[in-house]
Write an enzyme that holds these catalytic residues in place. Structure first.
Site, PDB file in Angstrom:
ATOM      1  N   LYS A 147      26.667  -0.603 -35.338  1.00  0.00           N
ATOM      2  CA  LYS A 147      25.666  -1.301 -34.519  1.00  0.00           C
ATOM      3  C   LYS A 147      25.576  -0.663 -33.130  1.00  0.00           C
ATOM      4  O   LYS A 147      24.500  -0.521 -32.572  1.00  0.00           O
ATOM      5  CB  LYS A 147      26.028  -2.775 -34.422  1.00  0.00           C
ATOM      6  CG  LYS A 147      26.029  -3.460 -35.791  1.00  0.00           C
ATOM      7  CD  LYS A 147      26.687  -4.827 -35.753  1.00  0.00           C
ATOM      8  CE  LYS A 147      26.854  -5.385 -37.149  1.00  0.00           C
ATOM      9  NZ  LYS A 147      27.749  -6.565 -37.174  1.00  0.00           N
ATOM     10  N   LYS A 172      22.976  -1.598 -41.609  1.00  0.00           N
ATOM     11  CA  LYS A 172      23.419  -0.939 -40.375  1.00  0.00           C
ATOM     12  C   LYS A 172      24.070   0.417 -40.633  1.00  0.00           C
ATOM     13  O   LYS A 172      23.847   1.361 -39.901  1.00  0.00           O
ATOM     14  CB  LYS A 172      24.384  -1.837 -39.606  1.00  0.00           C
ATOM     15  CG  LYS A 172      25.523  -2.359 -40.442  1.00  0.00           C
ATOM     16  CD  LYS A 172      26.186  -3.585 -39.846  1.00  0.00           C
ATOM     17  CE  LYS A 172      27.179  -4.176 -40.833  1.00  0.00           C
ATOM     18  NZ  LYS A 172      26.677  -5.341 -41.543  1.00  0.00           N
TER      19      LYS A 172
END
Lengths: 397, 397
Positions: free
Chosen positions: A200, A99
Site C-alpha cells: 500500500k 494491492k
C-alpha cells in the site's frame, strides 16, 4: 462511456469482497451498473446469486463484447495481472482491489493505461474505504505534499491495540485474540512482518510523489518482537505503538519505510484503534490532513470498489499528475531516523553505525539506546536479524 | 472551460484568505490560472502585488469579458451574495469561501447554478482544508450516509483544548488565551455561541442528505457556560468536551444540532486539538470515516480555494446528487438525545420534560441530571436560558 449508459460488469472472484460489491450495488439507488457474469474457480458451490451468473471460463468475461468493465477481486496477484492486462488491451476499463498486483506491476499497468487509453481504478487497494488515492489525485493535485504516513494494516493494528490498551501484554496472545476475532489470518506473516502495508505504501508513493517503487525494496520491520518491556517503556512516556508506513519528501527524494513507531497518546494515529486504518498527509499549504476508516472487510472494501465503478460512469481516470509533474525523482536512504533499539546484551548491537545516541538504559534483562541512524546503515546492520533486538521508530510529532 | 485554456481570475477581497490564495497559486506548478484583477475596498493600501492589479469597482471584474472565474473572499455575506449571483447570471464560474452566504442562500444559489448552468464551488466554506464537500459529493455518492458530525470551528476547539488539557480551567482565561494567540476573534460570540459551525452544518446537511436548511433553525448551544465542575465531571469519566455539530438520519428525516458533547478520550474527535477541525461520516457500507485538518488560516483556506479553481479547469461541478436522490426529506426534532444538565438549584430545571433520567447528582453548589429529552422539548424549555444551567450532549460512541 457516457453518462446515460448502464455499465455492464464482469467480476472475477466472488469471495468476501466480491459479495460485498454485490451487496453494495444491490442496496444502492442511483448507480447504473449491472453484473453480467462472474468468473469463479468452482461453479458448483452454492451461492447467493443464480448459477446462470457464474462461469469458470475467463473468456466469457474478457471476450464478451457486452461487458465494458472488468472488476478483478481474486487473491492470486499474478493471475490477476494477466486478467487485468488482457482486459486493458481489449479496451475494457478495470476496477481492482489487488494491492500486491498494483504495487508489483505499477509501471506496466501505468503504461497499459496510457497505451490503450483505458482507465484502471484501485481505490480499494489502499486502505479500502478511505478515499486516499482519489484525494491524492484530485484534491492535492496542486498542493506540495511533503509527507504521507499511516496505519495501513488492520490486523497488526488490532494486535497493537490489544497490546497497548487491553490486558494482553504478550504478542502471541494478542495475535491469537486477533485470529479468534477474525482480524488476523491463520498465516499472519504478510501482516505482522509488514509486507502487506508495504504494498500500500508503494501505491501511495506513486500517487503522492510520482515515483514507481518496487515494494520489496522498501525497508520493513514488523511487530512480532514487541515485548512487555517495550510496552512499559511506551506507557511510562504516555506513548502508544503503531505500525507506521511512511514516505517523507526532502528536496526531491523520498525516504520510505514501514516500522513500528511510538505515537503520542493524544495524536490522531493513536486514535486509530483495532481494525481501522488511518493516513496522515502533510503538505506545504494544507499542513496536516488526516483520514481514517475501515481498511478491510466485505462492505467497506466493496463500497470502495462500487465508488470506483460509479466514477467510471462519469469518465473518471487517474491522471498520475505527480508523475507528470516529476514531484520527486527517487528514494533516499541517507536521512537520519531517530530509533529506539532494545536488546538483551551490549555486545549485540554495533553502536558505531549511529550518528548520535541520546539515551542509554541498562537493567538486568533489558537494555536500550535511543539514537539516530541512516536507513542505509540500518538496512546493512546484521544485528537487526537477531530476534533479541527490537526496533521502534521514535519520531518527533 | 477546456483543459488547455488558462483560467483568468477576478478576486473580490485581499485579506487573509485572498493573500493565501495568491501565495498558493504563486508557489504551485501545474495550475493554469492567472489573477487578472482584485477588487478591494481601499485601493491605496500598500500590498504585496502591484497596484495595477487592484480596483475598487466591482464592474471591472464582473463585466470584464477576459475574466472567466470570480473568486469571492469578502466578509460581508449579503454583499458577497450580490456579487456571486450577478457573476453566475453572467455565466462566470464562482469559487467562494463564504459559509454564511452559502448557508443563508443555499436554495437560491442552487437554482442559479441550474438555471445558468454554471458551477459554484465552495470547499473552503466548510472546514477549510478538509475536502469534505468534495468527498460527500463524489466518493460517498452511492453510499448510504447515516450520520455526519464534527468539530467545525477552530476557535472554540482551541478554547476547549485549553480547558480540557492545559492548566486553564476557567472559560474566560481560556478565551483570552485563544484571542492572544490569534485563534479567537475580539468579538467571539459567533464562535462560542455556535453560530459559525451552524452555517457549516447547514452546508454539510445539503451535501450529505440533500435538504435545504435555514441555519438559524438548527438548534445551537454554545460553550461559554462550561465550568470547572463540568470539566472535572469529564475528567473523572475519561471524557473530553468538544463542540459538535451533528446531523443524523433516521428513516428519511434528519436530527441536527450543534452542542458541546462529551467524547471518550481515545475517540478520533478527542484527537482533534487546538485550531484543527474534524469530521466523522457514518454510512451503511463504509461504516465510519474520519477526516481532520486545519479549519481556518490563510494557507489552508487558500489551498482549498485553489483546489476548487483547479477543479474548474477540468469542468468539475457539484451535482447535488443527494438532493436529486431525495436522500432525506426534512428535519426532525422528535428523536431522544441523552444530555447532561448541570444547574445550581433543583427548582431551576423542569424534570417533567425528560423522557427518562438515568443519573441524579447533588452537591452543595452543583447538581446534575443525565437524561433523555427530545430536541423539540429542549428547544421549548425556558430554563435553558438560565446562565446557571449548562447542557452537554452525552452520546454513546
Amino acid at each position: 462511456m457516457t453518462n446515460n449508459k448502464r455499465i455492464k460488469l464482469g467480476i472475477f472472484g466472488f469471495g468476501c469482497v466480491g459479495q460485498g460489491v454485490y451487496h453494495v450495488l444491490n442496496q444502492t439507488k442511483g448507480i447504473k451498473a449491472d453484473i453480467v457474469k462472474i468468473c469463479v474457480k468452482d461453479s458448483k458451490k452454492e451461492r447467493i446469486l443464480d448459477s446462470s451468473f457464474f462461469t469458470t471460463e475467463p473468456a466469457d468475461l474478457l471476450d464478451n463484447p457486452e461487458i465494458d468493465v472488468i472488476v478483478e477481486l481474486i487473491d492470486d496477484a499474478e493471475a490477476a495481472f494477466n486478467i487485468v492486462s488482457y482486459a486493458l488491451k481489449k479496451g475494457k476499463a478495470v476496477v481492482t482491489a489487488n494491492k500486491k498486483m498494483i504495487a508489483d506491476h505499477s509501471e506496466e499497468l501505468y503504461t497499459l493505461q496510457q497505451t490503450y487509453q483505458v482507465p484502471l481504478l484501485y481505490e480499494a487497494a489502499a486502505c479500502a474505504s478511505i478515499p486516499i488515492i482519489r484525494n491524492l489525485e484530485e484534491y492535492y493535485d496542486n498542493d506540495l505534499l511533503t509527507c504521507i504516513e499511516g496505519i495501513l494494516n488492520g490486523s497488526t493494528n488490532y494486535i497493537l491495540t490489544g497490546l497497548t490498551e487491553r490486558t494482553t501484554t504478550d504478542f502471541n496472545t494478542a495475535l491469537r485474540e486477533a485470529q479468534l476475532n477474525g482480524f488476523a489470518e491463520s498465516d499472519p506473516t504478510l501482516d505482522i512482518e509488514g509486507f502487506d502495508p508495504r504494498y500500500k505504501l508503494s501505491i501511495l508513493i506513486l500517487h503522492a510523489f510520482g515515483i514507481f517503487t518496487n515494494p520489496s525494496s522498501l525497508f520493513t520491520f514488523g511487530i512480532s518482537r514487541i515485548s512487555t518491556f517495550d510496552l512499559e517503556f511506551a506507557r511510562q512516556r504516555n506513548l502508544t505503538i503503531r505500525l507506521i508506513a511512511r514516505a517523507k519528501k526532502e528536496n526531491s527524494t523520498v525516504t520510505a519505510f514501514c516500522m513500528p513507531s511510538f505515537i503520542p497518546s493524544n495524536h490522531h494515529l493513536a486514535a486509530v484503534r483495532n481494525e481501522y486504518n488511518g493516513v496522515l498527509v502533510e503538505s506545504l499549504f494544507t499542513e496536516i490532513q488526516f483520514f481514517a476508516g475501515k481498511g478491510a472487510g466485505s462492505n467497506p472494501t466493496g463500497s470502495a470498489v462500487v465508488s470506483d465503478i460509479s466514477a467510471l460512469s462519469y469518465d473518471y481516470r487517474y491522471e498520475y499528475k505527480k508523475l507528470k509533474q516529476k514531484s520527486a525523482t527517487q528514494l533516499n536512504e541517507q536521512s537520519l531516523l531517530n530509533l529506539y533499539i532494545r536488546f538483551d546484551d551490549w555486545s549485540v548491537v554495533d553502536m558505531s553505525v549511529f550518528e548520535t545516541i541520546s539515551e542509554r538504559f541498562s537493567s538486568k534483562k533489558n537494555h536500550y539506546i535511543i539514537g539516530e541512524i541512516t536507513l542505509q546503515n540500518l538496512r546493512k546492520a546484521d544485528w537487526i536479524k537477531n530476534p533479541a533486538v527490537n526496533i521502534i521508530h521514535f519520531p518527533k510529532y
